[in-house]
Design a protein around this motif. Structure first.
Motif, PDB file in Angstrom:
ATOM      1  N   GLU A 162       0.824  -1.208   0.000  1.00 61.49           N
ATOM      2  CA  GLU A 162       0.000   0.000   0.000  1.00 61.49           C
ATOM      3  C   GLU A 162       0.855   1.254   0.000  1.00 61.49           C
ATOM      4  N   ARG A 163       1.961   1.176   0.732  1.00 61.92           N
ATOM      5  CA  ARG A 163       2.854   2.315   0.800  1.00 61.92           C
ATOM      6  C   ARG A 163       3.446   2.616  -0.579  1.00 61.92           C
ATOM      7  N   ARG A 164       3.785   1.545  -1.288  1.00 65.50           N
ATOM      8  CA  ARG A 164       4.355   1.704  -2.630  1.00 65.50           C
ATOM      9  C   ARG A 164       3.331   2.348  -3.561  1.00 65.50           C
ATOM     10  N   GLU A 165       2.098   1.855  -3.478  1.00 62.75           N
ATOM     11  CA  GLU A 165       1.052   2.429  -4.324  1.00 62.75           C
ATOM     12  C   GLU A 165       0.828   3.891  -3.985  1.00 62.75           C
ATOM     13  N   GLU A 166       0.882   4.179  -2.669  1.00 62.89           N
ATOM     14  CA  GLU A 166       0.663   5.557  -2.233  1.00 62.89           C
ATOM     15  C   GLU A 166       1.759   6.480  -2.763  1.00 62.89           C
ATOM     16  N   GLN A 167       2.995   5.965  -2.754  1.00 63.17           N
ATOM     17  CA  GLN A 167       4.121   6.746  -3.291  1.00 63.17           C
ATOM     18  C   GLN A 167       3.914   7.033  -4.778  1.00 63.17           C
ATOM     19  N   ALA A 168       3.468   6.028  -5.518  1.00 62.61           N
ATOM     20  CA  ALA A 168       3.257   6.199  -6.955  1.00 62.61           C
ATOM     21  C   ALA A 168       2.136   7.202  -7.206  1.00 62.61           C
ATOM     22  N   ARG A 169       1.055   7.076  -6.431  1.00 62.62           N
ATOM     23  CA  ARG A 169      -0.074   8.009  -6.598  1.00 62.62           C
ATOM     24  C   ARG A 169       0.354   9.431  -6.293  1.00 62.62           C
ATOM     25  N   GLU A 170       1.166   9.559  -5.224  1.00 62.88           N
ATOM     26  CA  GLU A 170       1.613  10.882  -4.810  1.00 62.88           C
ATOM     27  C   GLU A 170       2.437  11.546  -5.905  1.00 62.88           C
ATOM     28  N   ARG A 171       3.322  10.759  -6.483  1.00 64.29           N
ATOM     29  CA  ARG A 171       4.171  11.269  -7.559  1.00 64.29           C
ATOM     30  C   ARG A 171       3.304  11.654  -8.771  1.00 64.29           C
ATOM     31  N   ALA A 172       2.336  10.795  -9.086  1.00 66.58           N
ATOM     32  CA  ALA A 172       1.458  11.052 -10.232  1.00 66.58           C
ATOM     33  C   ALA A 172       0.653  12.321  -9.993  1.00 66.58           C
ATOM     34  N   ARG A 173       0.146  12.451  -8.752  1.00 63.56           N
ATOM     35  CA  ARG A 173      -0.668  13.616  -8.425  1.00 63.56           C
ATOM     36  C   ARG A 173       0.146  14.894  -8.572  1.00 63.56           C
ATOM     37  N   SER A 174       1.371  14.863  -8.056  1.00 62.38           N
ATOM     38  CA  SER A 174       2.165  16.090  -8.114  1.00 62.38           C
ATOM     39  C   SER A 174       2.522  16.427  -9.558  1.00 62.38           C
ATOM     40  N   MET A 175       2.695  15.408 -10.384  1.00 63.30           N
ATOM     41  CA  MET A 175       3.002  15.675 -11.787  1.00 63.30           C
ATOM     42  C   MET A 175       1.811  16.304 -12.500  1.00 63.30           C
ATOM     43  N   LEU A 176       0.606  15.804 -12.161  1.00 62.06           N
ATOM     44  CA  LEU A 176      -0.588  16.357 -12.793  1.00 62.06           C
ATOM     45  C   LEU A 176      -0.828  17.790 -12.338  1.00 62.06           C
ATOM     46  N   LEU A 177      -0.649  18.010 -11.018  1.00 64.40           N
ATOM     47  CA  LEU A 177      -0.947  19.326 -10.471  1.00 64.40           C
ATOM     48  C   LEU A 177       0.051  20.376 -10.933  1.00 64.40           C
ATOM     49  N   SER A 178       1.315  19.967 -11.038  1.00 58.91           N
ATOM     50  CA  SER A 178       2.327  20.944 -11.440  1.00 58.91           C
ATOM     51  C   SER A 178       2.330  21.156 -12.952  1.00 58.91           C
ATOM     52  N   GLY A 179       1.578  20.340 -13.651  1.00 61.44           N
ATOM     53  CA  GLY A 179       1.549  20.481 -15.102  1.00 61.44           C
ATOM     54  C   GLY A 179       2.742  19.835 -15.776  1.00 61.44           C
ATOM     55  N   GLU A 180       3.535  19.090 -15.003  1.00 61.97           N
ATOM     56  CA  GLU A 180       4.673  18.378 -15.559  1.00 61.97           C
ATOM     57  C   GLU A 180       4.194  17.336 -16.575  1.00 61.97           C
ATOM     58  N   ALA A 181       2.988  16.835 -16.310  1.00 62.11           N
ATOM     59  CA  ALA A 181       2.397  15.887 -17.265  1.00 62.11           C
ATOM     60  C   ALA A 181       0.918  16.214 -17.410  1.00 62.11           C
ATOM     61  N   ARG A 182       0.426  16.011 -18.628  1.00 63.84           N
ATOM     62  CA  ARG A 182      -0.999  16.284 -18.865  1.00 63.84           C
ATOM     63  C   ARG A 182      -1.866  15.129 -18.400  1.00 63.84           C
ATOM     64  N   ALA A 183      -1.300  13.922 -18.489  1.00 61.25           N
ATOM     65  CA  ALA A 183      -2.053  12.747 -18.068  1.00 61.25           C
ATOM     66  C   ALA A 183      -1.076  11.668 -17.630  1.00 61.25           C
ATOM     67  N   VAL A 184      -1.603  10.733 -16.854  1.00 64.17           N
ATOM     68  CA  VAL A 184      -0.762   9.641 -16.360  1.00 64.17           C
ATOM     69  C   VAL A 184      -1.312   8.325 -16.889  1.00 64.17           C
ATOM     70  N   LEU A 185      -0.436   7.562 -17.526  1.00 66.33           N
ATOM     71  CA  LEU A 185      -0.860   6.253 -18.007  1.00 66.33           C
ATOM     72  C   LEU A 185      -0.434   5.211 -16.988  1.00 66.33           C
ATOM     73  N   GLY A 186      -1.412   4.456 -16.541  1.00 59.84           N
ATOM     74  CA  GLY A 186      -1.095   3.431 -15.552  1.00 59.84           C
ATOM     75  C   GLY A 186      -2.163   2.364 -15.584  1.00 59.84           C
ATOM     76  N   LEU A 187      -2.205   1.542 -14.552  1.00 58.22           N
ATOM     77  CA  LEU A 187      -3.227   0.512 -14.483  1.00 58.22           C
ATOM     78  C   LEU A 187      -4.281   0.934 -13.474  1.00 58.22           C
ATOM     79  N   ARG A 188      -5.547   0.676 -13.831  1.00 60.50           N
ATOM     80  CA  ARG A 188      -6.622   1.009 -12.917  1.00 60.50           C
ATOM     81  C   ARG A 188      -7.223  -0.274 -12.369  1.00 60.50           C
ATOM     82  N   GLY A 189      -7.304  -0.329 -11.058  1.00 54.68           N
ATOM     83  CA  GLY A 189      -7.889  -1.512 -10.431  1.00 54.68           C
ATOM     84  C   GLY A 189      -9.199  -1.153  -9.766  1.00 54.68           C
TER      85      GLY A 189
END
Lengths: 150, 291
Positions: free
Chosen positions: B3-30
């Motif tokens: 769970e911690r690993r997933e949380e780290q990945a989500r956190e990184r993805a969120r910050s990328m989306l919010l900062s505009g570093e990335a327009r979208a994140v491609l990943g797996l949805r469960g």
């Protein structure tokens, strides 16, 4: 048409007298004349050899090798310029590296790597070329038919 | 831990989306009883981001970037995904400025399941890299290498005769992305016949991947006939290492040894320079160049 349908009565499934069928690819810059190449093959092997002139040894891709074997040829011989003599400067380097890998791949897939031979030879030393081809053909003969033995 | 690993990945993805570093994140949805690739474009969705599947996302990213004019795409990538991107960059198949990676190190369980030799990317954003651990089981390779050539032929003809030519191995492979595929040309592989002739189909594909394959195992997972094709690619990869000291996916600056350019310059086997010595070694290795 598959080669063994074309071979007729000369076709045997291996053994000391077996006469291998050859696909010969020759570089147009050092061996431009297909008839001259045919004349350098051992007499009976020349009859059923397929000769293909290519623009450079680097033109010969893995597809060619795969097709030659899946069509039932027993050996694939490539005649090209010596290193340093390539018309395209580095074409035969590429061929050399490619064939080094291909031979290992054939062996991993269960095909004797001896069936594939790259000869980068001086085209004017006809005797040398003739001798090494006939050595190659007799090696192939010992391996026997590709279809039969592998 | 997971769970911690997933949380780290989500956190990184969120910050990328919010900062505009990335327009979208491609990943797996469960979270819906299945895990599938999904393009997360809003931070709120990221709660569904899952790391529980193994999927060659680089293939999806390629297709997306072809059509999508928008900005940068972040991709959640494991070690193998990152190596895919390295190879794609080498082949000029995608514009790396348009891709950002969120590196995920695999857990031991995942690495064991995949038989991975390097279960972490260079850049790790989530999880702990399992360095110096090789989970690949070499026994199956040793078994093949120990066989005589004719025994290997029997093995492969038997195994490959199961092939139904579904092209699953090609379609799942992120590095198999030629516009015109040789395996579809009737000149090289006969159309409408199964199994394909030995060795045409598999030799051609194996050769095309010889300098690209990063041993992710997607082809083998995709194969409905359970052909152990990965061990062939693995063996070829080891040959590439032995012959040319080259390993795919290591570094985007590294050139494939199967290519040459005119700068290489003409050389002879008698030359003094390093390339000449290398070529001579290759020639000696296979023992057949010249006379």
């Amino acid at each position: 048409m598959r080669i063994y349908e074309r071979l007729g009565e000369g076709f045997r499934e291996g053994g000391p007298d077996y006469l291998p069928s050859l696909a010969v690819f020759h570089c147009r810059w050092c061996f431009p004349d297909a008839e001259r190449v045919r004349a350098m093959l051992p007499e009976r092997a020349a009859e059923k050899a397929l000769l293909v002139r290519v623009d450079c040894t680097a033109r010969i891709e893995a597809e060619f090798v795969a097709k030659a074997f899946s069509e039932g040829y027993d050996g694939l011989l490539v005649l090209g310029c010596e290193l340093g003599e390539c018309h395209h400067l580095t074409g035969n380097h590429r061929a050399l590296k490619r064939f080094a890998l291909l031979r290992n791949m054939l062996s991993l897939l269960g095909i004797y790597p001896e069936r594939l031979r790259l000869m980068l030879v001086p085209p004017f030393d006809e005797e040398l070329v003739r001798a090494s081809i006939s050595e190659y053909v007799s090696e192939l003969g010992e391996l026997g038919s590709f279809r039969y033995l592998g | 831990m997971e769970e911690r690993r997933e949380e780290q990945a989500r956190e990184r993805a969120r910050s990328m989306l919010l900062s505009g570093e990335a327009r979208a994140v491609l990943g797996l949805r469960g979270g819906r009883g299945q895990v599938l690739p999904y393009l997360f474009s809003r931070p709120e969705e990221l709660g569904d981001l899952s790391l529980s599947g193994i999927y060659p996302l680089a293939k999806v990213a390629l297709r997306l970037l072809e059509k999508w004019e928008g900005g940068r795409l972040a991709v959640v990538s494991r070690g193998c995904d990152e190596r895919h991107f390295v190879e794609l960059e080498k082949k000029n198949a995608l514009d790396t400025r348009r891709v950002a990676l969120i590196g995920v190190a695999c857990t031991e369980e995942e690495a064991r399941e995949c038989g991975c030799s390097r279960p972490y990317p260079n850049q790790v954003d989530a999880g702990h890299p399992l360095a110096d651990a090789d989970f690949f089981d070499r026994r199956e390779l040793e078994e093949l290498l120990g066989m005589k050539v004719s025994e290997r032929r029997r093995y492969w003809t038997e195994v490959l005769s199961r092939c139904i030519k579904c092209y699953g191995c090609r379609n799942s492979c992120p590095l198999c992305n030629c516009v015109d595929c040789r395996l579809e040309e009737s000149r090289w592989v006969r159309v409408g016949e199964i199994p394909p002739e030995y060795p045409s189909f598999h030799l051609i594909r194996a050769f095309h991947l010889a300098d690209k394959c990063v041993d992710c195992g997607a082809c083998e997972r995709a194969c409905p006939m359970h052909i152990p094709i990965r061990r062939l690619h693995r063996l070829i990869g080891e040959e590439m290492k032995r012959l040319f000291d080259y390993r795919a996916g290591r570094d985007a600056g590294e050139k494939s040894p199967l290519l040459t350019d005119l700068e290489e310059g003409p050389f002879t086997t008698e030359g003094e320079d390093e390339v000449a010595r290398f070529m001579e070694a290759v020639a000696r290795e296979v023992g057949w160049v010249g006379l």
